[in-house]
Design an enzyme around this catalytic site. Structure first.
Site, PDB file in Angstrom:
ATOM      1  N   SER A  36       0.811  -1.231   0.000  1.00 22.93           N
ATOM      2  CA  SER A  36       0.000   0.000   0.000  1.00 22.93           C
ATOM      3  C   SER A  36       0.844   1.280   0.000  1.00 22.93           C
ATOM      4  O   SER A  36       0.513   2.224  -0.733  1.00 22.93           O
ATOM      5  CB  SER A  36      -0.972  -0.006   1.181  1.00 22.93           C
ATOM      6  OG  SER A  36      -1.904  -1.030   1.009  1.00 22.93           O
ATOM      7  N   LYS A  85      -9.460  -4.876  11.673  1.00 23.87           N
ATOM      8  CA  LYS A  85     -10.582  -4.386  10.859  1.00 23.87           C
ATOM      9  C   LYS A  85     -11.901  -4.319  11.631  1.00 23.87           C
ATOM     10  O   LYS A  85     -12.768  -3.513  11.313  1.00 23.87           O
ATOM     11  CB  LYS A  85     -10.761  -5.268   9.624  1.00 23.87           C
ATOM     12  CG  LYS A  85      -9.691  -5.052   8.579  1.00 23.87           C
ATOM     13  CD  LYS A  85      -9.959  -5.951   7.397  1.00 23.87           C
ATOM     14  CE  LYS A  85      -8.988  -5.679   6.280  1.00 23.87           C
ATOM     15  NZ  LYS A  85      -9.245  -6.542   5.127  1.00 23.87           N
ATOM     16  N   ALA A 146     -15.944 -16.025   6.327  1.00 20.76           N
ATOM     17  CA  ALA A 146     -16.926 -15.036   6.796  1.00 20.76           C
ATOM     18  C   ALA A 146     -16.216 -13.979   7.638  1.00 20.76           C
ATOM     19  O   ALA A 146     -16.793 -13.430   8.571  1.00 20.76           O
ATOM     20  CB  ALA A 146     -18.021 -15.729   7.597  1.00 20.76           C
TER      21      ALA A 146
HETATM   22  P1  NAP Z   1     -10.228 -12.409   8.794  1.00 19.20           P
HETATM   23  O1  NAP Z   1     -11.168 -11.298   9.095  1.00 19.20           O
HETATM   24  O2  NAP Z   1      -9.295 -12.883   9.849  1.00 19.20           O
HETATM   25  O3  NAP Z   1     -11.124 -13.661   8.277  1.00 19.20           O
HETATM   26  C1  NAP Z   1     -10.559 -14.918   7.974  1.00 19.20           C
HETATM   27  C2  NAP Z   1     -11.665 -15.887   7.590  1.00 19.20           C
HETATM   28  O4  NAP Z   1     -11.074 -17.131   7.223  1.00 19.20           O
HETATM   29  C3  NAP Z   1     -12.628 -16.193   8.726  1.00 19.20           C
HETATM   30  O5  NAP Z   1     -13.893 -16.490   8.215  1.00 19.20           O
HETATM   31  C4  NAP Z   1     -12.000 -17.453   9.342  1.00 19.20           C
HETATM   32  O6  NAP Z   1     -12.924 -18.257  10.035  1.00 19.20           O
HETATM   33  C5  NAP Z   1     -11.537 -18.173   8.099  1.00 19.20           C
HETATM   34  N1  NAP Z   1     -10.437 -19.078   8.380  1.00 19.20           N
HETATM   35  C6  NAP Z   1      -9.201 -18.741   8.827  1.00 19.20           C
HETATM   36  N2  NAP Z   1      -8.433 -19.848   8.951  1.00 19.20           N
HETATM   37  C7  NAP Z   1      -9.227 -20.887   8.595  1.00 19.20           C
HETATM   38  C8  NAP Z   1      -9.024 -22.308   8.541  1.00 19.20           C
HETATM   39  N3  NAP Z   1      -7.846 -22.842   8.848  1.00 19.20           N
HETATM   40  N4  NAP Z   1     -10.053 -23.094   8.146  1.00 19.20           N
HETATM   41  C9  NAP Z   1     -11.260 -22.546   7.820  1.00 19.20           C
HETATM   42  N5  NAP Z   1     -11.507 -21.212   7.866  1.00 19.20           N
HETATM   43  C10 NAP Z   1     -10.502 -20.401   8.243  1.00 19.20           C
HETATM   44  O7  NAP Z   1      -9.309 -12.041   7.544  1.00 19.20           O
HETATM   45  P2  NAP Z   1      -9.666 -11.162   6.257  1.00 19.20           P
HETATM   46  O8  NAP Z   1      -9.166  -9.790   6.431  1.00 19.20           O
HETATM   47  O9  NAP Z   1     -11.092 -11.375   5.939  1.00 19.20           O
HETATM   48  O10 NAP Z   1      -8.731 -11.862   5.157  1.00 19.20           O
HETATM   49  C11 NAP Z   1      -9.043 -13.136   4.627  1.00 19.20           C
HETATM   50  C12 NAP Z   1      -8.141 -13.433   3.440  1.00 19.20           C
HETATM   51  O11 NAP Z   1      -8.369 -12.486   2.407  1.00 19.20           O
HETATM   52  C13 NAP Z   1      -6.646 -13.356   3.758  1.00 19.20           C
HETATM   53  O12 NAP Z   1      -5.984 -14.337   3.023  1.00 19.20           O
HETATM   54  C14 NAP Z   1      -6.251 -11.985   3.251  1.00 19.20           C
HETATM   55  O13 NAP Z   1      -4.889 -11.922   2.863  1.00 19.20           O
HETATM   56  C15 NAP Z   1      -7.154 -11.857   2.035  1.00 19.20           C
HETATM   57  N6  NAP Z   1      -7.456 -10.459   1.710  1.00 19.20           N
HETATM   58  C16 NAP Z   1      -7.148 -10.027   0.462  1.00 19.20           C
HETATM   59  C17 NAP Z   1      -7.421  -8.733   0.104  1.00 19.20           C
HETATM   60  C18 NAP Z   1      -7.065  -8.265  -1.272  1.00 19.20           C
HETATM   61  O14 NAP Z   1      -7.128  -7.055  -1.522  1.00 19.20           O
HETATM   62  N7  NAP Z   1      -6.738  -9.158  -2.171  1.00 19.20           N
HETATM   63  C19 NAP Z   1      -8.036  -7.841   1.011  1.00 19.20           C
HETATM   64  C20 NAP Z   1      -8.343  -8.327   2.281  1.00 19.20           C
HETATM   65  C21 NAP Z   1      -8.059  -9.645   2.628  1.00 19.20           C
HETATM   66  P3  NAP Z   1     -12.998 -18.165  11.644  1.00 19.20           P
HETATM   67  O15 NAP Z   1     -13.389 -16.753  11.973  1.00 19.20           O
HETATM   68  O16 NAP Z   1     -13.999 -19.175  12.000  1.00 19.20           O
HETATM   69  O17 NAP Z   1     -11.620 -18.442  12.140  1.00 19.20           O
END
Ligand code: NAP
Length: 300
Positions: A36, A85, A146
């Site tokens: 960023s 977040k 989620a």
């Molecule tokens: P977050 O708020 O921590 O959410 C993670 C999600 O993944 C939750 O639903 C969590 O479930 C689930 N999860 C984590 N580990 C898991 C596992 N071992 N098995 C099953 N479910 C699992 O994170 P986030 O900010 O949403 O980010 C999620 C992903 O998106 C990351 O890889 C991040 O790098 C990517 N991302 C990309 C962008 C982009 O611009 N490309 C932007 C934001 C995020 P629980 O809550 O039940 O643990």
């Protein structure tokens, strides 16, 4: 000495820092890997804006102080990344409708001392798939995860005309949170929304008539690059567009599996670009010069 002063002045002009330079930031932990600062500082330079973007690694328990600090210093806004977040919402004065529903903020705008939270991950997702020629309108999507990013994508996709979205998440806080807000998202958008726990049979059924499959979990991200949220690779079908929000590595195990099954695929690199572009617009009121930024930092 004169030569050094010239170099200093030239470097300073290049970096665009003056006594009036305003601050834009990033709060998260870790943040050292973040692209960023490169993206936004390049855009500020291109548009000759007197702004600088800096990343701040915030220790657990220090988020409120960091927010107060940025506000006191007159920062015009900042991004928020993992793991803050959700927590950031407690320290803001107002949330946009999408951020309120998602209960997640990745962009804060300082409107003369009033801190407004917005979520631009969903906008980034939609713009990136449109770039690939995929429209969300009338489509069915299966979404794994989620968390903050997944809900932002869910809300934006529903608002932008998705027909049906089936979300899979393990039982726990994220699951319960989504279960609570799902009826409201459905009511506002008119999109049919379903929530399931992971189960191979349910997953296979929902993917079978889906147009788009999205991974919104970190499964497959560095360093666990051998992992995929999909175990049974027979559930892919060739009309499925498979999207992984992960961009590190660029080709995750899920993307490899999907390509082998003949699916079109996309990673999260351009979601990152366009969520940043949307934040840039909110802070500055100007369009980010995305083509220049893309060419320099987002070459696939
Ligand atoms: P977050 O708020 O921590 O959410 C993670 C999600 O993944 C939750 O639903 C969590 O479930 C689930 N999860 C984590 N580990 C898991 C596992 N071992 N098995 C099953 N479910 C699992 O994170 P986030 O900010 O949403 O980010 C999620 C992903 O998106 C990351 O890889 C991040 O790098 C990517 N991302 C990309 C962008 C982009 O611009 N490309 C932007 C934001 C995020 P629980 O809550 O039940 O643990």
């Amino acid at each position: 000495m004169a030569v050094l002063q010239t170099i200093d002045r030239e470097l300073n002009e290049y970096m665009n820092i003056t006594g009036k330079t305003k601050l834009v930031g990033l709060l998260g932990n870790p943040v050292k890997h973040s692209i960023s600062p490169l993206m936004h500082n390049e855009a500020f330079r291109q548009l000759d804006m007197d702004l600088i973007y800096l990343a701040f690694e915030v220790e657990n328990g220090n988020l409120e102080k960091a927010v107060q600090g940025l506000k006191s210093l007159g920062a015009i806004g900042w991004n928020v990344t993992m793991p803050y977040k959700k927590e950031i919402c407690e320290y803001l004065d107002e949330l946009s409708p999408a951020a309120r529903v998602a209960r997640s903020v990745n962009t804060v705008i300082n409107k003369n001392g009033k801190l407004v939270g917005e979520t631009t991950d969903g906008i980034g997702f939609i713009r990136s798939i449109e770039e690939a020629g995929v429209s969300i309108s009338g489509k069915k999507m299966t979404l794994m995860g989620a968390g903050g990013a997944a809900i932002s994508v869910l809300v934006q996709s529903a608002l932008d005309g998705a027909r049906e979205i089936s979300v899979f998440n393990r039982k726990g806080k994220s699951y319960d949170n989504l279960k609570e807000i799902l009826p409201e998202i459905s009511r506002v958008s008119g999109c049919t929304l379903n929530l399931f726990e992971y189960d191979e049979q349910n997953l296979a059924r929902e993917i079978n008539d889906s147009d788009i499959l999205v991974n919104g979990t970190p499964i497959g991200m560095e360093p666990d690059t051998e992992k995929s949220p999909i175990v049974d690779v027979s559930i892919f079908h060739k009309d499925l567009f498979v999207y992984d929000m992960i961009y590190n590595p660029e080709e995750t195990m899920l993307i490899k599996q999907a390509k082998n099954a003949g699916c079109s695929t996309m990673n999260g690199l351009h979601m990152l670009l366009y969520q940043g572009a949307a934040a840039f617009e909110l802070w500055t009121g100007e369009q980010m010069p995305v083509e220049i930024v893309k060419e320099k930092y987002f070459k696939r």
